[in-house]
Design a protein around this motif. Structure first.
Motif, PDB file in Angstrom:
ATOM      1  N   MET A 273      49.216 -44.635 -24.191  1.00 23.02           N
ATOM      2  CA  MET A 273      50.151 -43.627 -24.688  1.00 23.02           C
ATOM      3  C   MET A 273      49.488 -42.796 -25.779  1.00 23.02           C
ATOM      4  O   MET A 273      48.520 -43.230 -26.402  1.00 23.02           O
ATOM      5  N   ALA A 274      50.056 -41.619 -25.989  1.00 25.42           N
ATOM      6  CA  ALA A 274      49.505 -40.731 -27.022  1.00 25.42           C
ATOM      7  C   ALA A 274      50.591 -39.786 -27.493  1.00 25.42           C
ATOM      8  O   ALA A 274      51.465 -39.392 -26.722  1.00 25.42           O
ATOM      9  N   SER A 275      50.534 -39.437 -28.761  1.00 22.57           N
ATOM     10  CA  SER A 275      51.426 -38.395 -29.257  1.00 22.57           C
ATOM     11  C   SER A 275      50.809 -37.043 -28.929  1.00 22.57           C
ATOM     12  O   SER A 275      49.598 -36.915 -28.768  1.00 22.57           O
ATOM     13  N   LEU A 276      51.654 -36.043 -28.825  1.00 16.88           N
ATOM     14  CA  LEU A 276      51.209 -34.693 -28.486  1.00 16.88           C
ATOM     15  C   LEU A 276      51.906 -33.712 -29.406  1.00 16.88           C
ATOM     16  O   LEU A 276      53.113 -33.831 -29.656  1.00 16.88           O
ATOM     17  N   ALA A 277      51.158 -32.755 -29.919  1.00 16.73           N
ATOM     18  CA  ALA A 277      51.761 -31.732 -30.780  1.00 16.73           C
ATOM     19  C   ALA A 277      51.100 -30.389 -30.506  1.00 16.73           C
ATOM     20  O   ALA A 277      49.881 -30.310 -30.337  1.00 16.73           O
ATOM     21  N   LEU A 278      51.920 -29.362 -30.436  1.00 15.19           N
ATOM     22  CA  LEU A 278      51.437 -27.988 -30.393  1.00 15.19           C
ATOM     23  C   LEU A 278      51.769 -27.362 -31.739  1.00 15.19           C
ATOM     24  O   LEU A 278      52.921 -27.430 -32.201  1.00 15.19           O
ATOM     25  N   ASP A 279      50.766 -26.782 -32.370  1.00 16.18           N
ATOM     26  CA  ASP A 279      50.929 -26.259 -33.723  1.00 16.18           C
ATOM     27  C   ASP A 279      50.701 -24.746 -33.715  1.00 16.18           C
ATOM     28  O   ASP A 279      49.569 -24.284 -33.677  1.00 16.18           O
TER      29      ASP A 279
ATOM     30  N   ASP B 295      53.745 -18.286 -30.854  1.00 16.88           N
ATOM     31  CA  ASP B 295      53.922 -19.155 -32.016  1.00 16.88           C
ATOM     32  C   ASP B 295      54.742 -20.402 -31.669  1.00 16.88           C
ATOM     33  O   ASP B 295      55.720 -20.727 -32.330  1.00 16.88           O
ATOM     34  N   VAL B 296      54.311 -21.105 -30.633  1.00 19.03           N
ATOM     35  CA  VAL B 296      55.037 -22.284 -30.148  1.00 19.03           C
ATOM     36  C   VAL B 296      54.581 -23.529 -30.897  1.00 19.03           C
ATOM     37  O   VAL B 296      53.389 -23.846 -30.941  1.00 19.03           O
ATOM     38  N   SER B 297      55.531 -24.239 -31.476  1.00 22.19           N
ATOM     39  CA  SER B 297      55.267 -25.531 -32.111  1.00 22.19           C
ATOM     40  C   SER B 297      56.170 -26.573 -31.475  1.00 22.19           C
ATOM     41  O   SER B 297      57.364 -26.324 -31.249  1.00 22.19           O
ATOM     42  N   LEU B 298      55.595 -27.729 -31.169  1.00 19.39           N
ATOM     43  CA  LEU B 298      56.329 -28.769 -30.447  1.00 19.39           C
ATOM     44  C   LEU B 298      55.689 -30.111 -30.745  1.00 19.39           C
ATOM     45  O   LEU B 298      54.464 -30.227 -30.781  1.00 19.39           O
ATOM     46  N   SER B 299      56.491 -31.140 -30.971  1.00 21.77           N
ATOM     47  CA  SER B 299      55.971 -32.469 -31.257  1.00 21.77           C
ATOM     48  C   SER B 299      56.627 -33.481 -30.332  1.00 21.77           C
ATOM     49  O   SER B 299      57.860 -33.559 -30.259  1.00 21.77           O
ATOM     50  N   VAL B 300      55.804 -34.235 -29.606  1.00 16.95           N
ATOM     51  CA  VAL B 300      56.283 -35.218 -28.637  1.00 16.95           C
ATOM     52  C   VAL B 300      55.733 -36.583 -29.028  1.00 16.95           C
ATOM     53  O   VAL B 300      54.527 -36.747 -29.223  1.00 16.95           O
TER      54      VAL B 300
END
Length: 375
Positions: A1-7, A21-26
């Motif tokens: 498993m891994a965390s994913l983030a778009l900054d 300007d997409v930011s997302l944290s999974v």
């Protein structure tokens, strides 16, 4: 498993900004649905994460490390496409095995890995078939098996059920969450079907015009949409919307919409006099006795049986149309029948008319009038 983030990720093609300007944290092991209309940038978002394209701005973080300069094959990302994208000259076995071959796994390891995932997805009996000999359902499962066989840390699913029949799509909506949880991958699931997004995602990122308009649980987005545009993307029939303003009523604040005075839940006193857009889901509109506070005289203009629900198109005395959706059954209803309808105040959503953004009440708690199935 891994965390994913778009900054703060931005992607342009020429002069067109596809993602803005997409930011997302999974979180590790989380299943997130990416939902939005066609052209919103959903597939481009997946391609950036997979390394098939690079953003102009921002960072893509896996377990906290930026992977933009990491080759696609080194990102531990699996991806399944809506058009299956199977190699036509290869058998189902070889298609599934291709990620393991690329990793130079031994023959026994490849055989064992393919057989295990094929049995799990119930396609072990067609492993020797070419893609042209597979049904759409078998193609979809083969593509999914190929994405899962190498146990990727991150799994990207690009509308994988779009090209399968309705029965299989319904079955897979039930089966996929259990299957994906067994693998433990962090999953982004792209879809244009709001029901699918709500069924499969623990949270939903609503992507509109290249920006994330709202990110929350299915209930949060359905019941408390961030703006009018998000509200209109969910529900069938869609949300009832009316323009009006907020004013004081006999026992609290009301939304004045033409001749209607719709009671609001407590907490809207601060916006008295403001022009607003009122939203109420069809399932929160029902018939009530004449004289009930907020009741509006209406005529049934049309009936539409919808599986276990009856959808009614109502027309008020001042010509406004609204839908109600209640469980089927009860007394017979015919077009032209008249009665009084009322909206559940606790379920009414208030939006600023100029910005379209939802206005949240400052308090909670309201005794709703009893809704009746039929007038």
């Amino acid at each position: 498993m891994a965390s994913l983030a778009l900054d703060h990720v931005t992607k342009r093609y020429g002069r067109e900004t596809v993602l803005d300007d997409v930011s997302l944290s999974v979180a590790d092991g989380e299943i997130v649905s990416i939902f939005g209309p066609s052209g919103a940038g959903k597939t481009v978002l997946l391609r950036l994460i997979a390394g098939m394209a690079e953003p102009e701005e921002g960072a893509i973080l896996v377990d906290g490390s930026d992977v933009i300069d990491v080759a696609p094959e080194q990102r531990s990302v699996g991806m399944a496409f809506q058009n299956f994208a199977l190699f036509p000259h290869m058998s189902a076995f070889d298609n599934i095995a291709s990620p393991l071959v690329a990793r130079r796994l031994g023959r026994d390891g490849i055989e064992d890995g393919v057989q295990k995932i094929a049995r799990l997805l119930k396609i072990d009996h067609v492993l020797g078939h070419a893609p042209r000999a597979l049904s759409n359902g078998q193609k979809q499962r083969t593509a999914l098996a190929r994405a899962l066989v190498a146990a990727p840390k991150i799994l990207l699913l690009d509308d994988p059920l779009r090209n399968v029949d309705a029965k299989l799509r319904f079955e897979m909506r039930l089966e996929l969450p259990r299957l994906l949880e067994r693998f433990g991958s962090t999953v982004l699931y792209v879809t244009q079907d709001y029901r699918e997004a709500m069924a499969l995602g623990r949270r939903i990122a609503v992507l509109v015009h290249g920006r994330i308009a709202q990110f929350g649980t299915p209930d949060e987005i359905y019941d408390r949409p961030a703006n009018v545009e998000v509200a209109e993307l969910f529900g069938d029939p869609g949300i009832n919307l009316f323009e009006g303003h907020v004013e004081a009523g006999r026992s609290g604040m009301v939304a004045a919409v033409g001749g209607m005075r719709l009671p609001l839940a407590p907490g809207f006193e601060r916006i008295a006099g403001r022009s607003v857009t009122i939203g109420v889901r069809p399932e929160h509109v029902g018939f009530a006795a004449a004289g009930t506070e907020g009741a509006v005289a209406a005529r049934v203009a049309a009936l539409l049986p919808l599986n276990d629900r009856m959808v009614r198109l109502l027309v008020t005395e001042d010509g406004r149309e609204l839908y109600t959706s209640r469980e089927a059954g009860g007394a017979a209803m015919e077009e032209g029948a008249r009665g009084h309808v009322v909206a559940d105040p606790a379920a009414i959503v208030v939006f600023d008319r100029e910005t379209g953004r939802r206005i949240a009440p400052r308090s909670a708690g309201f005794a709703s009038p009893a809704l009746q199935e039929n007038p």
